[in-house]
Structure formats: C-alpha cells, structure tokens
Design a protein around this motif. Structure first.
Motif, PDB file in Angstrom:
ATOM      1  N   ASN A 111      15.582  10.420  22.888  1.00 26.69           N
ATOM      2  CA  ASN A 111      16.710   9.477  22.244  1.00 26.69           C
ATOM      3  C   ASN A 111      16.933   8.495  23.920  1.00 26.69           C
ATOM      4  O   ASN A 111      17.339   7.687  24.344  1.00 26.69           O
ATOM      5  CB  ASN A 111      17.994   9.690  21.934  1.00 26.69           C
ATOM      6  CG  ASN A 111      17.459   9.885  20.444  1.00 26.69           C
ATOM      7  OD1 ASN A 111      16.360   9.737  20.326  1.00 26.69           O
ATOM      8  ND2 ASN A 111      18.272  10.428  19.959  1.00 26.69           N
ATOM      9  N   PHE A 112      17.746   9.583  24.902  1.00 26.84           N
ATOM     10  CA  PHE A 112      18.172   9.006  26.731  1.00 26.84           C
ATOM     11  C   PHE A 112      16.784   8.349  26.560  1.00 26.84           C
ATOM     12  O   PHE A 112      16.911   7.920  27.087  1.00 26.84           O
ATOM     13  CB  PHE A 112      18.719  10.652  26.460  1.00 26.84           C
ATOM     14  CG  PHE A 112      19.244   9.864  28.709  1.00 26.84           C
ATOM     15  CD1 PHE A 112      20.189   9.834  29.295  1.00 26.84           C
ATOM     16  CD2 PHE A 112      17.860  10.161  29.581  1.00 26.84           C
ATOM     17  CE1 PHE A 112      20.762   9.043  30.019  1.00 26.84           C
ATOM     18  CE2 PHE A 112      18.377   9.811  31.228  1.00 26.84           C
ATOM     19  CZ  PHE A 112      20.120   9.211  30.469  1.00 26.84           C
ATOM     20  N   GLU A 113      15.808   9.298  26.708  1.00 21.58           N
ATOM     21  CA  GLU A 113      14.763   8.656  27.314  1.00 21.58           C
ATOM     22  C   GLU A 113      14.625   6.844  26.839  1.00 21.58           C
ATOM     23  O   GLU A 113      14.146   5.823  27.356  1.00 21.58           O
ATOM     24  CB  GLU A 113      13.265   9.256  27.320  1.00 21.58           C
ATOM     25  CG  GLU A 113      12.649   8.626  28.198  1.00 21.58           C
ATOM     26  CD  GLU A 113      10.866   9.628  28.691  1.00 21.58           C
ATOM     27  OE1 GLU A 113      10.323   8.939  29.166  1.00 21.58           O
ATOM     28  OE2 GLU A 113      11.170  11.088  27.860  1.00 21.58           O
ATOM     29  N   LYS A 135      27.675   8.310  36.869  1.00 27.00           N
ATOM     30  CA  LYS A 135      26.255   9.688  36.802  1.00 27.00           C
ATOM     31  C   LYS A 135      26.604   9.509  34.591  1.00 27.00           C
ATOM     32  O   LYS A 135      26.520  10.339  34.088  1.00 27.00           O
ATOM     33  CB  LYS A 135      26.790  10.167  36.967  1.00 27.00           C
ATOM     34  CG  LYS A 135      26.650  10.759  38.011  1.00 27.00           C
ATOM     35  CD  LYS A 135      27.709  12.263  39.207  1.00 27.00           C
ATOM     36  CE  LYS A 135      26.112  13.102  38.971  1.00 27.00           C
ATOM     37  NZ  LYS A 135      25.830  13.934  40.439  1.00 27.00           N
ATOM     38  N   ILE A 136      25.167   9.210  34.763  1.00 26.86           N
ATOM     39  CA  ILE A 136      25.053   8.640  33.121  1.00 26.86           C
ATOM     40  C   ILE A 136      24.377  10.017  32.416  1.00 26.86           C
ATOM     41  O   ILE A 136      23.141  10.774  33.200  1.00 26.86           O
ATOM     42  CB  ILE A 136      24.121   7.695  32.515  1.00 26.86           C
ATOM     43  CG1 ILE A 136      23.011   7.474  33.351  1.00 26.86           C
ATOM     44  CG2 ILE A 136      24.841   6.545  33.249  1.00 26.86           C
ATOM     45  CD1 ILE A 136      21.835   6.052  32.630  1.00 26.86           C
ATOM     46  N   GLY A 137      24.791   9.628  31.247  1.00 27.48           N
ATOM     47  CA  GLY A 137      24.353  11.393  30.704  1.00 27.48           C
ATOM     48  C   GLY A 137      24.384  13.134  30.750  1.00 27.48           C
ATOM     49  O   GLY A 137      24.369  13.360  30.718  1.00 27.48           O
ATOM     50  N   THR A 138      24.947  12.975  31.864  1.00 27.43           N
ATOM     51  CA  THR A 138      25.570  14.386  32.839  1.00 27.43           C
ATOM     52  C   THR A 138      26.707  14.835  32.244  1.00 27.43           C
ATOM     53  O   THR A 138      27.124  15.807  32.564  1.00 27.43           O
ATOM     54  CB  THR A 138      25.193  14.993  34.051  1.00 27.43           C
ATOM     55  OG1 THR A 138      26.106  13.255  34.691  1.00 27.43           O
ATOM     56  CG2 THR A 138      23.962  14.396  34.633  1.00 27.43           C
ATOM     57  N   GLY A 139      27.724  13.895  32.237  1.00 30.73           N
ATOM     58  CA  GLY A 139      28.974  14.520  32.054  1.00 30.73           C
ATOM     59  C   GLY A 139      29.665  14.613  30.623  1.00 30.73           C
ATOM     60  O   GLY A 139      28.523  15.680  30.613  1.00 30.73           O
ATOM     61  N   GLU A 146      18.818  17.588  36.739  1.00 31.31           N
ATOM     62  CA  GLU A 146      17.265  17.309  37.252  1.00 31.31           C
ATOM     63  C   GLU A 146      16.927  16.018  35.730  1.00 31.31           C
ATOM     64  O   GLU A 146      16.195  15.666  36.572  1.00 31.31           O
ATOM     65  CB  GLU A 146      17.169  17.935  37.815  1.00 31.31           C
ATOM     66  CG  GLU A 146      15.667  18.238  37.832  1.00 31.31           C
ATOM     67  CD  GLU A 146      15.910  17.200  39.304  1.00 31.31           C
ATOM     68  OE1 GLU A 146      14.745  16.790  39.515  1.00 31.31           O
ATOM     69  OE2 GLU A 146      17.002  18.169  40.624  1.00 31.31           O
ATOM     70  N   PHE A 147      17.252  16.564  35.119  1.00 25.66           N
ATOM     71  CA  PHE A 147      16.004  16.063  34.132  1.00 25.66           C
ATOM     72  C   PHE A 147      16.373  14.246  33.849  1.00 25.66           C
ATOM     73  O   PHE A 147      15.348  13.963  33.954  1.00 25.66           O
ATOM     74  CB  PHE A 147      16.845  16.621  32.005  1.00 25.66           C
ATOM     75  CG  PHE A 147      16.327  15.107  31.122  1.00 25.66           C
ATOM     76  CD1 PHE A 147      15.106  15.359  31.191  1.00 25.66           C
ATOM     77  CD2 PHE A 147      17.539  15.181  30.515  1.00 25.66           C
ATOM     78  CE1 PHE A 147      14.683  14.325  29.859  1.00 25.66           C
ATOM     79  CE2 PHE A 147      16.848  13.661  29.662  1.00 25.66           C
ATOM     80  CZ  PHE A 147      15.770  13.362  29.226  1.00 25.66           C
ATOM     81  N   VAL A 148      18.360  14.411  34.067  1.00 28.75           N
ATOM     82  CA  VAL A 148      18.495  12.978  34.251  1.00 28.75           C
ATOM     83  C   VAL A 148      17.649  12.016  35.500  1.00 28.75           C
ATOM     84  O   VAL A 148      16.870  10.787  35.152  1.00 28.75           O
ATOM     85  CB  VAL A 148      20.454  12.744  34.162  1.00 28.75           C
ATOM     86  CG1 VAL A 148      20.135  11.297  33.809  1.00 28.75           C
ATOM     87  CG2 VAL A 148      20.867  13.099  32.717  1.00 28.75           C
ATOM     88  N   ILE A 152      15.414   8.960  35.253  1.00 29.90           N
ATOM     89  CA  ILE A 152      15.075   7.190  35.241  1.00 29.90           C
ATOM     90  C   ILE A 152      14.642   6.908  36.376  1.00 29.90           C
ATOM     91  O   ILE A 152      13.852   5.971  36.337  1.00 29.90           O
ATOM     92  CB  ILE A 152      17.143   7.493  35.736  1.00 29.90           C
ATOM     93  CG1 ILE A 152      17.822   7.915  35.340  1.00 29.90           C
ATOM     94  CG2 ILE A 152      17.074   6.139  36.818  1.00 29.90           C
ATOM     95  CD1 ILE A 152      19.551   7.886  35.792  1.00 29.90           C
ATOM     96  N   SER A 153      13.866   7.766  37.639  1.00 33.74           N
ATOM     97  CA  SER A 153      12.786   7.624  37.916  1.00 33.74           C
ATOM     98  C   SER A 153      11.799   7.282  37.540  1.00 33.74           C
ATOM     99  O   SER A 153      10.782   6.159  38.046  1.00 33.74           O
ATOM    100  CB  SER A 153      12.391   8.805  39.518  1.00 33.74           C
ATOM    101  OG  SER A 153      13.392   8.923  40.041  1.00 33.74           O
ATOM    102  N   LYS A 154      11.211   7.941  36.242  1.00 36.53           N
ATOM    103  CA  LYS A 154      10.259   8.243  35.719  1.00 36.53           C
ATOM    104  C   LYS A 154       9.874   6.706  34.896  1.00 36.53           C
ATOM    105  O   LYS A 154       8.979   5.656  35.212  1.00 36.53           O
ATOM    106  CB  LYS A 154       9.587   9.283  34.603  1.00 36.53           C
ATOM    107  CG  LYS A 154       8.723   9.034  33.674  1.00 36.53           C
ATOM    108  CD  LYS A 154       8.220   9.764  33.062  1.00 36.53           C
ATOM    109  CE  LYS A 154       8.913  10.039  31.635  1.00 36.53           C
ATOM    110  NZ  LYS A 154       9.044  10.661  30.514  1.00 36.53           N
ATOM    111  N   VAL A 155      11.060   6.091  34.303  1.00 32.70           N
ATOM    112  CA  VAL A 155      11.130   5.422  33.479  1.00 32.70           C
ATOM    113  C   VAL A 155      11.112   3.992  34.174  1.00 32.70           C
ATOM    114  O   VAL A 155      10.433   2.971  34.131  1.00 32.70           O
ATOM    115  CB  VAL A 155      12.705   4.983  32.414  1.00 32.70           C
ATOM    116  CG1 VAL A 155      12.726   3.426  31.903  1.00 32.70           C
ATOM    117  CG2 VAL A 155      12.387   6.326  31.269  1.00 32.70           C
ATOM    118  N   PHE A 156      11.892   3.619  35.851  1.00 32.09           N
ATOM    119  CA  PHE A 156      11.842   2.238  36.039  1.00 32.09           C
ATOM    120  C   PHE A 156      11.055   2.563  37.169  1.00 32.09           C
ATOM    121  O   PHE A 156      11.258   1.616  38.026  1.00 32.09           O
ATOM    122  CB  PHE A 156      13.429   2.411  36.511  1.00 32.09           C
ATOM    123  CG  PHE A 156      14.145   1.995  35.878  1.00 32.09           C
ATOM    124  CD1 PHE A 156      15.092   1.124  35.578  1.00 32.09           C
ATOM    125  CD2 PHE A 156      14.987   3.041  35.160  1.00 32.09           C
ATOM    126  CE1 PHE A 156      15.531   0.363  34.562  1.00 32.09           C
ATOM    127  CE2 PHE A 156      16.337   2.504  33.792  1.00 32.09           C
ATOM    128  CZ  PHE A 156      16.304   1.296  33.681  1.00 32.09           C
TER     129      PHE A 156
END
Length: 168
Positions: A111-113, A135-139, A146-148, A152-156
């Motif tokens: 869902n995050f992805e 810092k989205i997703g990690t808080g 590291e997943f986040v 982010i790098s993969k998606v964008f």
C-alpha cells in the motif's frame, strides 16, 4: 493525457509502474535536518502520509491538519488506500498520501508503494518539480527506513523531481 501513457497496470500486484522514463529527467532525493514548514523551499509542494479516515490526530499529520484545515474537502475527494488526495494553496500543492484505512493501523509495504506511484503520477500531471516531506512511513507507521528510502528511489526513478525529506 500524456501521463496515462507513462503508466500501465502491473498484472500481478496492481501497482502502477512507469513504462518509460522521460528523456533527460532525473530524480534527486535529499534527506536533511530541519523543520519542513520553515526550511522547505518556497516553490515546494508538500506531502505526508495519512489514513483514509483523515483523522490526523498525531505526529506531523496533526500539524498539517491544523495548518491547512479543509478535512471536508479531502474527504469529498473519495480517495482510498493507495491513492493521494490533495489541496491547492496558491501555487503549492499539499499531498495526502493514503497508506492505510484507519488511523490506528500500520500500512503494508504494498500500500505504501502503491500510494507513492499515485503521488508520482500526480506530480507529473500537475507539473510539480519540487516536493518536500517529513520522514514518511517511518514514524508512527513504523516501516523500515531502508525500505522507505529504496521504495521512494525506485518509484520516482526517471521522474523530473527534486524531493527533500526533512527530519528534526
């Protein structure tokens, strides 16, 4: 629309993935210490993660709720998990990345992805070139940092966007 050609539905998992990269475009991700609301560039749009119920009672989401109001406008967009609602304030967009159904839940990685792919599509359609986020997703959502970062790098990847992630 041009962006509709950029995306196709992945058969196995419903994640909208880019089909091609735009020539000459490049994604730049920066993580820096600072206050998102003070240190983000003037021309930057903002983004953060929320639940589909738009409760926004804790963390930085409560600051977004207080600062930008308009919860009814967000709810009226009828967006669900894996989508993004947004407000426009002058030349700035405020993106609400919907990663889970209820405020007390934790998002799945999928869902995050999915929601990040939706954010990418919106940024491309709206011409957003500068985006700032906490810092989205990690808080409170507790996804591994590291997943986040990798997601982010993969998606964008290939997107003509400068994204700055702020942390205190």
């Amino acid at each position: 629309m041009k962006s509709n050609k950029l995306y196709s539905q992945a058969l196995s998992n419903n994640i909208k993935k880019p089909v091609t990269k735009s020539e000459g475009s490049k994604f730049n991700l920066i993580e820096r210490q600072g206050d998102l609301f003070v240190n983000a560039p003037q021309n930057s749009s903002l983004a953060h993660c929320v639940s589909a119920d738009f409760r926004m009672g804790k963390g930085i989401a409560s600051i977004f709720k207080e600062k930008f109001q308009s919860v009814e406008e967000l709810v009226s967009q009828k967006k669900g998990v894996g989508e993004v609602a947004f407000l426009r304030r002058n030349e700035q967009y405020i993106f609400y990345i919907i990663t889970k159904e209820k405020y007390f839940q934790k998002p799945t990685r999928r869902n995050f992805e999915n929601s990040l792919y939706c954010l990418r599509r919106l940024c491309e359609e709206l011409g957003v070139k500068v985006l700032s986020a906490p810092k989205i997703g990690t808080g409170l959502d507790k996804l591994p940092p590291e997943f986040v970062r990798k997601t982010i790098s993969k998606v964008f990847d290939g997107c003509d966007l400068n994204m700055t992630i702020f942390y205190l």
